[in-house]
Structures are given as structure tokens and as C-alpha cells.
Design a protein around this motif. Structure first.
Motif, PDB file in Angstrom:
ATOM      1  N   ASP A   1      13.418  -1.358   0.781  1.00 18.68           N
ATOM      2  CA  ASP A   1      12.449  -1.120   1.858  1.00 18.68           C
ATOM      3  C   ASP A   1      12.823  -1.908   3.112  1.00 18.68           C
ATOM      4  N   THR A   2      12.227  -1.505   4.222  1.00 17.32           N
ATOM      5  CA  THR A   2      12.538  -2.136   5.508  1.00 17.32           C
ATOM      6  C   THR A   2      11.298  -2.797   6.080  1.00 17.32           C
ATOM      7  N   TRP A   3      11.428  -4.055   6.455  1.00 19.68           N
ATOM      8  CA  TRP A   3      10.337  -4.800   7.081  1.00 19.68           C
ATOM      9  C   TRP A   3      10.629  -4.904   8.581  1.00 19.68           C
ATOM     10  N   HIS A  32      15.583  -6.393   0.342  1.00 18.27           N
ATOM     11  CA  HIS A  32      14.803  -5.982   1.514  1.00 18.27           C
ATOM     12  C   HIS A  32      15.676  -5.987   2.765  1.00 18.27           C
ATOM     13  N   GLU A  33      15.302  -5.121   3.705  1.00 23.13           N
ATOM     14  CA  GLU A  33      16.003  -5.120   4.990  1.00 23.13           C
ATOM     15  C   GLU A  33      15.013  -5.462   6.087  1.00 23.13           C
ATOM     16  N   GLN A  58       5.507  -5.929  10.066  1.00 24.24           N
ATOM     17  CA  GLN A  58       5.273  -6.919   9.009  1.00 24.24           C
ATOM     18  C   GLN A  58       5.353  -8.343   9.566  1.00 24.24           C
ATOM     19  N   ASP A 227       8.759 -12.698  -3.657  1.00 33.70           N
ATOM     20  CA  ASP A 227       8.969 -12.278  -2.274  1.00 33.70           C
ATOM     21  C   ASP A 227       8.306 -13.237  -1.288  1.00 33.70           C
TER      22      ASP A 227
END
Ligand code: 6CS
Length: 312
Positions: A1-3, A32-33, A58, A227
Motif C-alpha cells: 500500500d501507499t501512504w 509500505h510505500e 496519512q 507498523d
């Protein structure tokens, strides 16, 4: 997923360097990206804050200069001469401050934000059209400040006519003469070419630019412990990295400005010249407490205790 992570500066400026380091740490230690949004890509600071509160972003870097409108207590960073000039005490303060690490997080949480980090961006100096050696010299000077009421009070006390504006309007407003002065950390005066539209830089030692990085709280609370730890570690690593980076950037900024504009006048005011500016701090403190009540008074007292401890 991308933040998604937005900040108020360019990629190679201090907030951008912090964000790049944060991204590097997250991506090196997880799947994560992070997608970075520098200043200008998603609007002004108030816009990115709204997006972060709404969960569209985010992460967001917003300085207390703007957050003061949302969290009045964050304006404490604009009491003149509160923060120390020497980096050793300053860094110790940012690392250990109970005000920053214990009192501020619940206030950010009330606004749907998880406070991750506060860090300094360097000594703030003024740029103006005419030399400033005393508050009288700021008389009739329309001086741009970030959008919070305490900065307005502070520049009134300095003798100027404060004009709150979002950052994106500052260069143009200076160029067209709507404002005749502004303040920012040394590196930023150089990187944003403020010297092109002002002729004099004046340092009175009144502040160090503070900024803050936060996460959307629902997003953060919804993450697993692993996380959350990943994010804390990345924020800590970026914090330690940025301390020295911003010092070096600030140190070389005036040389670079002189190269670009040899006729620039740079005045570091003497202790004697600073006195009338320093004398304003008590009235600005009072204004701060007037705006924030008991909570503000508690934070100011804790900040002072933290600063005292950091200077030992
Ligand atoms: O003066 C401002 O509005 C801007 N100054 C800095 C150093 N960072 C971002 C902020 O928008």
C-alpha cells in the motif's frame, strides 16, 4: 500500500529532507510505500492540514505558525526569545521536552492528529527593504507573518504592522509592495530567493523555526503495533538526521546569498540593539496566556522548565 505525506517546503529544503529520510526508513523496513507531496502540489498549509484531518493524507508536516490557528497552544513557539540560540541546548530541548512529548500530543489528538515529531529548522531572521536596528525602524512596515494571532501580537510588539498571509503569496506580495518585510529561517531566505525581493537581512536572535510532523490519528490507531513502531522509528531516525542537516544548511546560507546578491545588507544586531525586542517577551507571554488560559499557562511553564533542564 501507499501512504501519502505532504509538507510545506520543496523536496531539497529541510522539511523535504526530513520527509525523504522518513520515506527511506519506512520503505527499507517494510513493504509500505510513501508518496511525497512537496509544497504547491496540494495547496497551502491549511489545505494539506484539512486533507490530513480528513484522512486523504496519512502524514502531514505543518508548522505551529499555521497550526496555531487550530491548536492555540502551539503558538507558544512564537513567544520571542523563548528558545535558546545554542544548538546543544536546542537539540536537547527538542529531544527531551515534556511539553513536546507529553503535553502537546493530546492536543493534537483532539484534532484527529498523532504528533510524531517536532524539530527546529534554524534561526529566524527578518528580511526588509530598509535597515532595522530598533522597533522604530519597523514603524509603518507591513510585515508578513504566518497565520496565527500570537505572531501578530509579537510583531505588533516589535513595532511593525503584521500582515498574516499563507506562504504562497509572500514572494508576489513583496514584489508588488503589499508587504515590506517577512521572517523565516536562514536557509529558507536563500532557497526561496527572498533576497531578490528584499534588500536587508536582520537577525535579532528572537526565534528558531519549529515545525511538526503528524499522522492522521484514525489511520495511525488502526495500524498494528509493528507498523506503529515502524513509523515511530522512521520519525526518530529522520529527526536525528535533520538536526545536523539543517544547521549546515543555515550556516552556508548567508554566503550563498552574498554570492547571488553582493549588495545585500546583513545585520546581526548587537546585544544592546536587541534589548527593546527582548523587552517584548513578557507582553507576548501575557497575550499567549490570554488566548489559551490554564492549558497554555501549563505548557509555557513546562516549556520553561524543559528549557532550563536542556541548558544544563
Ligand atoms: O513562512 C512560511 O510560511 C514557510 N516557512 C518555512 C520555513 N517553511 C514552511 C512555511 O510555509
Amino acid at each position: 500500500d501507499t501512504w501519502r505525506y505532504a509538507f510545506e517546503e520543496a523536496l531539497e529544503e529541510v522539511q523535504g529532507k526530513y520527509a525523504q529520510k522518513f520515506k527511506e526508513e519506512i520503505e527499507a523496513n517494510s513493504d509500505h510505500e510513501i508518496q511525497l507531496f512537496p509544497f504547491g502540489t496540494l495547496g497551502e498549509s491549511v489545505d494539506t492540514m484539512e486533507q490530513a484531518q480528513a484522512g486523504i493524507l496519512q502524514f502531514v508536516d505543518q508548522s505551529p505558525g499555521f497550526t496555531g490557528a487550530l491548536i492555540p497552544e502551539a503558538q507558544v513557539f512564537f513567544v520571542p526569545y523563548l528558545l535558546p540560540q545554542d544548538n546543544e541546548s536546542l537539540f536537547k530541548f527538542f529531544r527531551d521536552s515534556k511539553a513536546i512529548h507529553e503535553l502537546f500530543p493530546p492536543l493534537y489528538a483532539e484534532q484527529g492528529l498523532e504528533l510524531l515529531s517536532m524539530f527546529p529548522e534554524g534561526e529566524v531572521c527578518m528580511t526588509t527593504q530598509e535597515p532595522v536596528h530598533s522597533p522604530e525602524d519597523l514603524n509603518e512596515v507591513k510585515f508578513r507573518v504566518m497565520t496565527n494571532p500570537l505572531l501578530v501580537e509579537s510583531y505588533k510588539a516589535f513595532g511593525a504592522t503584521p500582515t498574516p498571509l499563507p506562504w504562497g503569496e509572500v514572494y508576489g506580495a513583496m514584489q508588488t509592495g503589499i508587504i515590506q518585510g517577512q521572517e523565516n529561517p536562514r536557509f529558507f531566505l536563500e532557497s526561496t530567493k527572498m533576497y531578490e525581493v528584499t534588500d536587508v537581512i536582520t537577525c535579532i536572535g528572537h526565534n528558531n523555526f519549529t515545525t511538526a510532523v503528524m499522522a492522521n490519528k484514525d489511520f495511525y490507531d488502526g495500524l498494528g503495533e509493528e507498523d506503529q513502531q515502524l513509523i515511530q522509528n522512521a520519525a526518530d531516525a529522520a529527526f536525528e538526521y535533520i538536526l545536523d542537516y539543517q544547521v549546515a544548511l543555515g550556516d552556508e546560507s548567508f554566503e550563498k546569498i552574498k554570492e547571488a546578491k553582493p549588495e545585500i545588507e546583513i545585520n546581526i544586531l548587537s546585544e544592546e540593539e536587541r534589548k527593546p525586542f527582548m523587552a517584548t517577551s513578557a507582553s507576548v507571554e501575557e497575550a499567549f496566556i490570554g488566548m489559551t488560559g490554564d492549558k497554555g499557562a501549563e505548557i509555557l511553564a513546562q516549556m520553561k522548565a524543559d528549557l532550563e533542564a536542556a541548558s544544563k
